[in-house]
Design a protein around this motif. Structure first.
Motif, PDB file in Angstrom:
ATOM      1  N   PRO A  69      42.624  32.050  24.863  1.00  0.00           N
ATOM      2  CA  PRO A  69      42.962  32.817  26.069  1.00  0.00           C
ATOM      3  C   PRO A  69      41.723  33.167  26.880  1.00  0.00           C
ATOM      4  CG  PRO A  69      43.184  34.170  24.098  1.00  0.00           C
ATOM      5  CD  PRO A  69      42.867  32.772  23.646  1.00  0.00           C
ATOM      6  N   ALA A  70      41.902  33.208  28.174  1.00  0.00           N
ATOM      7  CA  ALA A  70      40.805  33.582  29.060  1.00  0.00           C
ATOM      8  C   ALA A  70      40.681  35.101  29.081  1.00  0.00           C
ATOM      9  CB  ALA A  70      41.072  33.062  30.466  1.00  0.00           C
ATOM     10  N   PHE A  71      39.468  35.608  29.120  1.00  0.00           N
ATOM     11  CA  PHE A  71      39.240  37.038  29.265  1.00  0.00           C
ATOM     12  C   PHE A  71      38.699  37.260  30.659  1.00  0.00           C
ATOM     13  CE2 PHE A  71      36.597  40.746  29.490  1.00  0.00           C
ATOM     14  CZ  PHE A  71      37.390  41.712  28.895  1.00  0.00           C
ATOM     15  N   GLY A  72      39.237  38.245  31.344  1.00  0.00           N
ATOM     16  CA  GLY A  72      38.755  38.491  32.695  1.00  0.00           C
ATOM     17  C   GLY A  72      38.873  39.930  33.121  1.00  0.00           C
ATOM     18  N   LEU A  73      38.022  40.281  34.049  1.00  0.00           N
ATOM     19  CA  LEU A  73      38.100  41.545  34.783  1.00  0.00           C
ATOM     20  C   LEU A  73      38.474  41.110  36.194  1.00  0.00           C
ATOM     21  CD1 LEU A  73      34.730  43.124  33.557  1.00  0.00           C
ATOM     22  CD2 LEU A  73      36.970  43.309  32.489  1.00  0.00           C
ATOM     23  N   TYR A  74      39.732  41.297  36.556  1.00  0.00           N
ATOM     24  CA  TYR A  74      40.269  40.684  37.757  1.00  0.00           C
ATOM     25  C   TYR A  74      40.342  41.651  38.943  1.00  0.00           C
ATOM     26  CZ  TYR A  74      41.701  37.159  34.403  1.00  0.00           C
ATOM     27  OH  TYR A  74      41.696  36.212  33.430  1.00  0.00           O
ATOM     28  N   ASP A  75      39.963  41.164  40.113  1.00  0.00           N
ATOM     29  CA  ASP A  75      40.172  41.845  41.392  1.00  0.00           C
ATOM     30  C   ASP A  75      39.625  43.273  41.402  1.00  0.00           C
ATOM     31  OD1 ASP A  75      41.570  39.530  42.201  1.00  0.00           O
ATOM     32  OD2 ASP A  75      43.397  40.287  41.249  1.00  0.00           O
ATOM     33  N   VAL A  76      38.381  43.420  40.984  1.00  0.00           N
ATOM     34  CA  VAL A  76      37.727  44.728  40.937  1.00  0.00           C
ATOM     35  C   VAL A  76      37.093  45.019  42.292  1.00  0.00           C
ATOM     36  CG1 VAL A  76      35.896  46.078  39.828  1.00  0.00           C
ATOM     37  CG2 VAL A  76      37.305  44.525  38.459  1.00  0.00           C
ATOM     38  N   ALA A  77      37.392  46.196  42.844  1.00  0.00           N
ATOM     39  CA  ALA A  77      36.858  46.564  44.155  1.00  0.00           C
ATOM     40  C   ALA A  77      35.407  47.040  44.081  1.00  0.00           C
ATOM     41  CB  ALA A  77      37.732  47.642  44.796  1.00  0.00           C
TER      42      ALA A  77
ATOM     43  N   SER B 289      29.804  32.462  28.006  1.00  0.00           N
ATOM     44  CA  SER B 289      29.432  32.244  29.404  1.00  0.00           C
ATOM     45  C   SER B 289      30.177  33.249  30.277  1.00  0.00           C
ATOM     46  CB  SER B 289      29.792  30.822  29.831  1.00  0.00           C
ATOM     47  OG  SER B 289      31.183  30.625  29.746  1.00  0.00           O
ATOM     48  N   VAL B 290      29.524  33.695  31.332  1.00  0.00           N
ATOM     49  CA  VAL B 290      30.093  34.678  32.247  1.00  0.00           C
ATOM     50  C   VAL B 290      30.124  34.066  33.638  1.00  0.00           C
ATOM     51  CG1 VAL B 290      29.818  36.968  33.274  1.00  0.00           C
ATOM     52  CG2 VAL B 290      29.217  36.612  30.875  1.00  0.00           C
ATOM     53  N   SER B 291      31.297  34.115  34.270  1.00  0.00           N
ATOM     54  CA  SER B 291      31.457  33.599  35.624  1.00  0.00           C
ATOM     55  C   SER B 291      31.855  34.751  36.541  1.00  0.00           C
ATOM     56  CB  SER B 291      32.546  32.520  35.625  1.00  0.00           C
ATOM     57  OG  SER B 291      32.895  32.165  36.934  1.00  0.00           O
ATOM     58  N   VAL B 292      31.139  34.898  37.648  1.00  0.00           N
ATOM     59  CA  VAL B 292      31.426  35.954  38.618  1.00  0.00           C
ATOM     60  C   VAL B 292      31.824  35.278  39.930  1.00  0.00           C
ATOM     61  CG1 VAL B 292      30.488  37.923  39.885  1.00  0.00           C
ATOM     62  CG2 VAL B 292      29.731  37.486  37.540  1.00  0.00           C
ATOM     63  N   ARG B 293      33.016  35.642  40.436  1.00  0.00           N
ATOM     64  CA  ARG B 293      33.511  35.033  41.675  1.00  0.00           C
ATOM     65  C   ARG B 293      33.994  36.126  42.619  1.00  0.00           C
ATOM     66  NH1 ARG B 293      37.529  32.402  39.764  1.00  0.00           N
ATOM     67  NH2 ARG B 293      39.210  33.607  40.661  1.00  0.00           N
ATOM     68  N   CYS B 294      33.382  36.195  43.778  1.00  0.00           N
ATOM     69  CA  CYS B 294      33.801  37.161  44.802  1.00  0.00           C
ATOM     70  C   CYS B 294      34.997  36.604  45.557  1.00  0.00           C
ATOM     71  CB  CYS B 294      32.671  37.437  45.790  1.00  0.00           C
ATOM     72  SG  CYS B 294      31.459  38.598  45.164  1.00  0.00           S
ATOM     73  N   GLY B 295      35.892  37.506  45.956  1.00  0.00           N
ATOM     74  CA  GLY B 295      37.038  37.117  46.762  1.00  0.00           C
ATOM     75  C   GLY B 295      36.601  36.713  48.161  1.00  0.00           C
ATOM     76  N   ARG B 296      37.507  36.132  48.909  1.00  0.00           N
ATOM     77  CA  ARG B 296      37.192  35.699  50.270  1.00  0.00           C
ATOM     78  C   ARG B 296      36.737  36.849  51.148  1.00  0.00           C
ATOM     79  NH1 ARG B 296      41.710  31.267  52.055  1.00  0.00           N
ATOM     80  NH2 ARG B 296      41.333  29.872  50.312  1.00  0.00           N
ATOM     81  N   ASP B 297      37.297  38.025  50.909  1.00  0.00           N
ATOM     82  CA  ASP B 297      36.944  39.175  51.727  1.00  0.00           C
ATOM     83  C   ASP B 297      35.641  39.845  51.275  1.00  0.00           C
ATOM     84  OD1 ASP B 297      37.694  40.345  49.355  1.00  0.00           O
ATOM     85  OD2 ASP B 297      39.339  41.521  50.211  1.00  0.00           O
ATOM     86  N   ARG B 298      35.075  39.380  50.183  1.00  0.00           N
ATOM     87  CA  ARG B 298      33.832  39.922  49.616  1.00  0.00           C
ATOM     88  C   ARG B 298      33.976  41.385  49.206  1.00  0.00           C
ATOM     89  NH1 ARG B 298      31.055  35.788  48.001  1.00  0.00           N
ATOM     90  NH2 ARG B 298      30.595  34.284  49.606  1.00  0.00           N
ATOM     91  N   ARG B 299      35.221  41.870  49.132  1.00  0.00           N
ATOM     92  CA  ARG B 299      35.435  43.252  48.719  1.00  0.00           C
ATOM     93  C   ARG B 299      35.943  43.350  47.285  1.00  0.00           C
ATOM     94  NH1 ARG B 299      39.244  46.109  52.570  1.00  0.00           N
ATOM     95  NH2 ARG B 299      40.503  44.412  51.830  1.00  0.00           N
ATOM     96  N   HIS B 300      36.207  42.234  46.643  1.00  0.00           N
ATOM     97  CA  HIS B 300      36.698  42.215  45.276  1.00  0.00           C
ATOM     98  C   HIS B 300      35.946  41.151  44.493  1.00  0.00           C
ATOM     99  CE1 HIS B 300      40.059  43.979  47.515  1.00  0.00           C
ATOM    100  NE2 HIS B 300      40.194  44.714  46.427  1.00  0.00           N
ATOM    101  N   VAL B 301      35.817  41.390  43.200  1.00  0.00           N
ATOM    102  CA  VAL B 301      35.142  40.434  42.344  1.00  0.00           C
ATOM    103  C   VAL B 301      36.007  40.207  41.107  1.00  0.00           C
ATOM    104  CG1 VAL B 301      33.771  42.189  41.122  1.00  0.00           C
ATOM    105  CG2 VAL B 301      32.918  39.846  41.259  1.00  0.00           C
ATOM    106  N   THR B 302      36.000  38.966  40.629  1.00  0.00           N
ATOM    107  CA  THR B 302      36.662  38.601  39.381  1.00  0.00           C
ATOM    108  C   THR B 302      35.606  38.047  38.454  1.00  0.00           C
ATOM    109  OG1 THR B 302      38.820  38.194  40.362  1.00  0.00           O
ATOM    110  CG2 THR B 302      38.317  37.013  38.327  1.00  0.00           C
ATOM    111  N   VAL B 303      35.600  38.548  37.231  1.00  0.00           N
ATOM    112  CA  VAL B 303      34.639  38.115  36.224  1.00  0.00           C
ATOM    113  C   VAL B 303      35.421  37.513  35.072  1.00  0.00           C
ATOM    114  CG1 VAL B 303      32.891  38.883  34.578  1.00  0.00           C
ATOM    115  CG2 VAL B 303      33.009  39.923  36.843  1.00  0.00           C
ATOM    116  N   THR B 304      35.106  36.274  34.705  1.00  0.00           N
ATOM    117  CA  THR B 304      35.722  35.669  33.532  1.00  0.00           C
ATOM    118  C   THR B 304      34.636  35.424  32.494  1.00  0.00           C
ATOM    119  OG1 THR B 304      35.565  33.502  34.585  1.00  0.00           O
ATOM    120  CG2 THR B 304      37.676  34.615  34.717  1.00  0.00           C
ATOM    121  N   VAL B 305      35.017  35.651  31.247  1.00  0.00           N
ATOM    122  CA  VAL B 305      34.071  35.519  30.141  1.00  0.00           C
ATOM    123  C   VAL B 305      34.660  34.546  29.135  1.00  0.00           C
ATOM    124  CG1 VAL B 305      32.783  36.734  28.350  1.00  0.00           C
ATOM    125  CG2 VAL B 305      33.347  37.911  30.478  1.00  0.00           C
TER     126      VAL B 305
END
Length: 192
Positions: free
Chosen positions: A169-177, A127-143
């Motif tokens: 363990p969680a896999f993620g691409l964190y705080d990507v601009a 499963s892939v979860s995509v969550r945008c930051g509050r500022d909508r300028r960063h995205v975090t993706v967890t798999v």
């Protein structure tokens, strides 16, 4: 380079060495080291303040009562833990982010930290979860991972990731601009 790996001008560098034969690189990027806080910090910061304050009060009481130095040293260990939770983890998080590179292929998401630490997640099976930051300028993706309330997920990307060693363990691409590039690559990979 291993003959079983993909090569070419668009896929040079340390991440390219991780590609399997026939795997296509869709996107590369990195985390933004200036993003230090996560949703977990709404709990971790007050807890860290409480921990450090309690230990400082305890050590003051032990020292002023003339207790043995062994007891003071025991409290000192907990004070160092509190100091790390309060301040040190943010330095570790920033340092780690500066050494991390991400990639999305038509099959997997990859994270390369330093020269040797590589982790990946199958985008077709998990499963892939995509969550945008509050500022909508960063995205975090967890798999994948053990769920939102697993220790690995709770401590992920906080500088205290080692507390999440229990469970998967969680896999993620964190705080990507590069929000648009990353989400477009994920969509392409999931449709593949």
């Amino acid at each position: 380079m291993d003959p079983g790996r993909e090569q070419g001008p668009a896929t040079e560098g340390p991440l390219a060495e991780q590609l399997h034969r026939g795997e296509t690189l869709l996107w590369t990027g990195e985390p933004d080291p200036s993003v230090l806080f996560t949703r977990a910090d709404a709990f971790l910061v007050p807890f860290s303040l409480f921990w450090f304050g309690f230990i400082a009060f305890w050590i003051h009481g032990v020292v002023s009562s003339g207790a043995p130095m062994g007891l003071v040293a025991f409290g000192g260990v907990f004070a160092l833990i509190g100091l790390y939770m309060l301040v040190g983890r943010f330095f570790v998080k920033r340092w780690t982010k500066r050494r991390t590179r991400y990639a999305v292929t038509d099959q997997r998401a990859l994270a390369l930290t330093g020269a040797t630490e590589v982790s990946d997640a199958d985008l077709q099976q998990a499963s892939v979860s995509v969550r945008c930051g509050r500022d909508r300028r960063h995205v975090t993706v967890t798999v994948g991972g053990g769920g939102a309330w697993s220790p690995a997920a709770l401590y992920a990307n906080t500088g205290m990731d080692f507390f999440g060693w229990q469970g998967q363990p969680a896999f993620g691409l964190y705080d990507v601009a590069d929000v648009e590039g990353l989400t477009r690559a994920l969509k392409t990979a999931r449709e593949h």
